[in-house]
Design a protein around this motif. Structure first.
Motif, PDB file in Angstrom:
ATOM      1  N   HIS A 143       0.816  -1.228   0.000  1.00  0.00           N
ATOM      2  CA  HIS A 143       0.000   0.000   0.000  1.00  0.00           C
ATOM      3  C   HIS A 143       0.845   1.272   0.000  1.00  0.00           C
ATOM      4  O   HIS A 143       0.389   2.314  -0.444  1.00  0.00           O
ATOM      5  CB  HIS A 143      -1.047   0.016   1.131  1.00  0.00           C
ATOM      6  CG  HIS A 143      -0.527   0.278   2.506  1.00  0.00           C
ATOM      7  ND1 HIS A 143      -0.165  -0.717   3.374  1.00  0.00           N
ATOM      8  CD2 HIS A 143      -0.305   1.437   3.174  1.00  0.00           C
ATOM      9  CE1 HIS A 143       0.240  -0.177   4.511  1.00  0.00           C
ATOM     10  NE2 HIS A 143       0.178   1.136   4.413  1.00  0.00           N
ATOM     11  N   ASP A 144       2.083   1.193   0.462  1.00  0.00           N
ATOM     12  CA  ASP A 144       2.985   2.354   0.422  1.00  0.00           C
ATOM     13  C   ASP A 144       4.087   2.172  -0.622  1.00  0.00           C
ATOM     14  O   ASP A 144       4.389   3.074  -1.380  1.00  0.00           O
ATOM     15  CB  ASP A 144       3.668   2.530   1.791  1.00  0.00           C
ATOM     16  CG  ASP A 144       3.020   3.626   2.611  1.00  0.00           C
ATOM     17  OD1 ASP A 144       2.339   4.478   2.015  1.00  0.00           O
ATOM     18  OD2 ASP A 144       3.196   3.622   3.841  1.00  0.00           O
ATOM     19  N   SER A 145       4.703   0.991  -0.628  1.00  0.00           N
ATOM     20  CA  SER A 145       5.919   0.806  -1.423  1.00  0.00           C
ATOM     21  C   SER A 145       5.639   0.576  -2.908  1.00  0.00           C
ATOM     22  O   SER A 145       6.474   0.897  -3.749  1.00  0.00           O
ATOM     23  CB  SER A 145       6.735  -0.367  -0.874  1.00  0.00           C
ATOM     24  OG  SER A 145       5.974  -1.553  -0.934  1.00  0.00           O
ATOM     25  N   ARG A 146       4.479   0.007  -3.248  1.00  0.00           N
ATOM     26  CA  ARG A 146       4.184  -0.262  -4.662  1.00  0.00           C
ATOM     27  C   ARG A 146       3.467   0.947  -5.249  1.00  0.00           C
ATOM     28  O   ARG A 146       2.382   1.310  -4.813  1.00  0.00           O
ATOM     29  CB  ARG A 146       3.314  -1.523  -4.780  1.00  0.00           C
ATOM     30  CG  ARG A 146       3.028  -1.930  -6.216  1.00  0.00           C
ATOM     31  CD  ARG A 146       2.119  -3.145  -6.297  1.00  0.00           C
ATOM     32  NE  ARG A 146       0.939  -2.945  -5.505  1.00  0.00           N
ATOM     33  CZ  ARG A 146       0.521  -3.763  -4.531  1.00  0.00           C
ATOM     34  NH1 ARG A 146       1.184  -4.849  -4.240  1.00  0.00           N
ATOM     35  NH2 ARG A 146      -0.563  -3.482  -3.832  1.00  0.00           N
ATOM     36  N   LYS A 147       4.106   1.579  -6.208  1.00  0.00           N
ATOM     37  CA  LYS A 147       3.535   2.809  -6.758  1.00  0.00           C
ATOM     38  C   LYS A 147       2.441   2.519  -7.783  1.00  0.00           C
ATOM     39  O   LYS A 147       1.473   3.277  -7.895  1.00  0.00           O
ATOM     40  CB  LYS A 147       4.629   3.692  -7.378  1.00  0.00           C
ATOM     41  CG  LYS A 147       5.683   4.151  -6.365  1.00  0.00           C
ATOM     42  CD  LYS A 147       5.074   4.885  -5.163  1.00  0.00           C
ATOM     43  CE  LYS A 147       6.064   5.022  -4.003  1.00  0.00           C
ATOM     44  NZ  LYS A 147       5.408   5.215  -2.697  1.00  0.00           N
ATOM     45  N   ASP A 148       2.604   1.451  -8.578  1.00  0.00           N
ATOM     46  CA  ASP A 148       1.598   1.137  -9.603  1.00  0.00           C
ATOM     47  C   ASP A 148       0.509   0.247  -9.010  1.00  0.00           C
ATOM     48  O   ASP A 148       0.813  -0.828  -8.474  1.00  0.00           O
ATOM     49  CB  ASP A 148       2.256   0.434 -10.799  1.00  0.00           C
ATOM     50  CG  ASP A 148       3.248   1.360 -11.490  1.00  0.00           C
ATOM     51  OD1 ASP A 148       2.963   2.565 -11.571  1.00  0.00           O
ATOM     52  OD2 ASP A 148       4.319   0.877 -11.907  1.00  0.00           O
ATOM     53  N   PRO A 149      -0.746   0.659  -9.126  1.00  0.00           N
ATOM     54  CA  PRO A 149      -1.833  -0.138  -8.536  1.00  0.00           C
ATOM     55  C   PRO A 149      -2.034  -1.455  -9.281  1.00  0.00           C
ATOM     56  O   PRO A 149      -1.822  -1.525 -10.488  1.00  0.00           O
ATOM     57  CB  PRO A 149      -3.049   0.771  -8.704  1.00  0.00           C
ATOM     58  CG  PRO A 149      -2.718   1.652  -9.864  1.00  0.00           C
ATOM     59  CD  PRO A 149      -1.237   1.855  -9.834  1.00  0.00           C
ATOM     60  N   ILE A 150      -2.453  -2.496  -8.549  1.00  0.00           N
ATOM     61  CA  ILE A 150      -2.700  -3.794  -9.194  1.00  0.00           C
ATOM     62  C   ILE A 150      -4.179  -3.946  -9.573  1.00  0.00           C
ATOM     63  O   ILE A 150      -4.533  -4.877 -10.283  1.00  0.00           O
ATOM     64  CB  ILE A 150      -2.249  -4.971  -8.286  1.00  0.00           C
ATOM     65  CG1 ILE A 150      -2.835  -4.827  -6.860  1.00  0.00           C
ATOM     66  CG2 ILE A 150      -0.731  -5.073  -8.225  1.00  0.00           C
ATOM     67  CD1 ILE A 150      -2.617  -6.053  -5.983  1.00  0.00           C
ATOM     68  N   ASN A 181      -9.511  -1.727  -6.815  1.00  0.00           N
ATOM     69  CA  ASN A 181      -9.608  -1.797  -5.350  1.00  0.00           C
ATOM     70  C   ASN A 181      -8.329  -1.247  -4.707  1.00  0.00           C
ATOM     71  O   ASN A 181      -8.380  -0.511  -3.723  1.00  0.00           O
ATOM     72  CB  ASN A 181      -9.825  -3.243  -4.898  1.00  0.00           C
ATOM     73  CG  ASN A 181     -11.185  -3.774  -5.327  1.00  0.00           C
ATOM     74  OD1 ASN A 181     -12.133  -3.012  -5.471  1.00  0.00           O
ATOM     75  ND2 ASN A 181     -11.272  -5.084  -5.531  1.00  0.00           N
ATOM     76  N   ASP A 182      -7.193  -1.615  -5.272  1.00  0.00           N
ATOM     77  CA  ASP A 182      -5.898  -1.146  -4.773  1.00  0.00           C
ATOM     78  C   ASP A 182      -5.804   0.378  -4.891  1.00  0.00           C
ATOM     79  O   ASP A 182      -5.394   1.071  -3.946  1.00  0.00           O
ATOM     80  CB  ASP A 182      -4.789  -1.824  -5.601  1.00  0.00           C
ATOM     81  CG  ASP A 182      -3.401  -1.622  -5.019  1.00  0.00           C
ATOM     82  OD1 ASP A 182      -3.283  -1.390  -3.793  1.00  0.00           O
ATOM     83  OD2 ASP A 182      -2.419  -1.711  -5.786  1.00  0.00           O
ATOM     84  N   SER A 183      -6.222   0.913  -6.038  1.00  0.00           N
ATOM     85  CA  SER A 183      -6.179   2.374  -6.248  1.00  0.00           C
ATOM     86  C   SER A 183      -7.029   3.092  -5.212  1.00  0.00           C
ATOM     87  O   SER A 183      -6.633   4.139  -4.677  1.00  0.00           O
ATOM     88  CB  SER A 183      -6.723   2.758  -7.630  1.00  0.00           C
ATOM     89  OG  SER A 183      -5.909   2.222  -8.624  1.00  0.00           O
ATOM     90  N   TRP A 185       0.493  11.570  -5.996  1.00  0.00           N
ATOM     91  CA  TRP A 185      -0.136  10.692  -5.010  1.00  0.00           C
ATOM     92  C   TRP A 185      -1.413  10.018  -5.499  1.00  0.00           C
ATOM     93  O   TRP A 185      -1.670   8.869  -5.173  1.00  0.00           O
ATOM     94  CB  TRP A 185      -0.472  11.486  -3.730  1.00  0.00           C
ATOM     95  CG  TRP A 185       0.695  11.654  -2.803  1.00  0.00           C
ATOM     96  CD1 TRP A 185       1.915  11.052  -2.886  1.00  0.00           C
ATOM     97  CD2 TRP A 185       0.735  12.499  -1.633  1.00  0.00           C
ATOM     98  NE1 TRP A 185       2.723  11.471  -1.859  1.00  0.00           N
ATOM     99  CE2 TRP A 185       2.021  12.358  -1.075  1.00  0.00           C
ATOM    100  CE3 TRP A 185      -0.179  13.363  -1.025  1.00  0.00           C
ATOM    101  CZ2 TRP A 185       2.426  13.028   0.084  1.00  0.00           C
ATOM    102  CZ3 TRP A 185       0.201  14.031   0.117  1.00  0.00           C
ATOM    103  CH2 TRP A 185       1.491  13.872   0.675  1.00  0.00           C
ATOM    104  N   PHE A 186      -2.238  10.731  -6.284  1.00  0.00           N
ATOM    105  CA  PHE A 186      -3.591  10.202  -6.524  1.00  0.00           C
ATOM    106  C   PHE A 186      -3.745   9.425  -7.819  1.00  0.00           C
ATOM    107  O   PHE A 186      -3.220   9.807  -8.858  1.00  0.00           O
ATOM    108  CB  PHE A 186      -4.640  11.313  -6.405  1.00  0.00           C
ATOM    109  CG  PHE A 186      -4.768  11.756  -4.981  1.00  0.00           C
ATOM    110  CD1 PHE A 186      -5.503  11.016  -4.075  1.00  0.00           C
ATOM    111  CD2 PHE A 186      -4.062  12.856  -4.527  1.00  0.00           C
ATOM    112  CE1 PHE A 186      -5.562  11.382  -2.741  1.00  0.00           C
ATOM    113  CE2 PHE A 186      -4.114  13.231  -3.188  1.00  0.00           C
ATOM    114  CZ  PHE A 186      -4.866  12.489  -2.295  1.00  0.00           C
ATOM    115  N   LEU A 187      -4.465   8.327  -7.699  1.00  0.00           N
ATOM    116  CA  LEU A 187      -4.627   7.411  -8.827  1.00  0.00           C
ATOM    117  C   LEU A 187      -6.017   7.503  -9.437  1.00  0.00           C
ATOM    118  O   LEU A 187      -6.201   7.170 -10.595  1.00  0.00           O
ATOM    119  CB  LEU A 187      -4.368   5.973  -8.349  1.00  0.00           C
ATOM    120  CG  LEU A 187      -2.963   5.753  -7.780  1.00  0.00           C
ATOM    121  CD1 LEU A 187      -2.905   4.465  -6.976  1.00  0.00           C
ATOM    122  CD2 LEU A 187      -1.936   5.723  -8.905  1.00  0.00           C
TER     123      LEU A 187
END
Ligand SMILES: [Fe+2]
Ligand SMILES: [Fe+2]
Length: 197
Positions: A121-128, A131-133, A174-176
């Protein structure tokens, strides 16, 4: 006969009860409460699966309880000198979340998805996933709330103006989701107005 909604709400309450003993550190109780409300708003605007997003946001920071309090403040934020400890809260958080969700009888496939979100939730910049976003945006949107701005002023030694400037600068990185970015912008305007009073 209870509706599915009622049963889910009851399960979220049980997850909250089991999470609380892990959240009484680093102001995570306030943070989690606010971010869970924000996640509900984002779900309403962006879609996504409530039964993944809500448990994930309630449990995303339980791992901080495993990081000694004198190290916590060095592990996150703009002044971090020991960022490697940030990873510990993700990994430990995913493990504790799995224990809690199994205790309430959550579906195993959903547990694995929630753990994957928490683990990065912090270290991975690209969402999977969407729901992750939503979880990532709800986590960061809290920083735009009045209470978080006050907490972070003290934590990071920022003036109100510097704090607001930091939030403005990070809107893009920051925002996806579009809704997350829009809500963050609205909050910045509110904080800016309050600072002028
Ligand atoms: Fe976190
Ligand atoms: Fe968080």
């Amino acid at each position: 006969m209870l509706s599915e909604d009622c049963i889910l709400k009851d399960i979220y309450e049980r997850i909250w009860d089991l999470a609380r003993p892990y959240l009484n550190t680093r102001k995570n109780d306030i943070h989690t409460e606010i971010s869970t409300g924000l996640a509900q708003l984002l779900l309403g605007q962006e879609g996504g699966d409530e039964d993944i997003v809500v448990p994930a946001i309630i449990l995303h920071d339980v791992g901080w309880k495993k990081v000694p309090e004198d190290i916590q403040m060095k592990a996150f934020g703009p002044t971090a000198t020991m960022p490697e400890w940030n990873r510990v809260h993700e990994v430990e958080g995913a493990r504790i979340a799995g224990d809690i969700l199994r205790k309430v009888g959550y579906h195993e496939d959903k547990i694995l998805e929630i753990q994957e979100i928490i683990k990065g939730h912090d270290s991975r910049k690209d969402p999977i996933s969407k729901n992750d976003s939503i979880v990532k945006d709800a986590d960061k949107l809290w920083r735009y709330s009045k209470i978080a701005v006050q907490i972070n002023e003290k934590r990071f030694g920022l003036t109100v103006e510097q704090g607001i400037e930091r939030l403005r600068r990070n809107l893009e990185p920051w925002f996806l989701t579009e809704s997350g970015k829009r809500m963050a912008k609205e909050e910045i305007e509110k904080r800016a107005k309050e600072s002028m009073v």
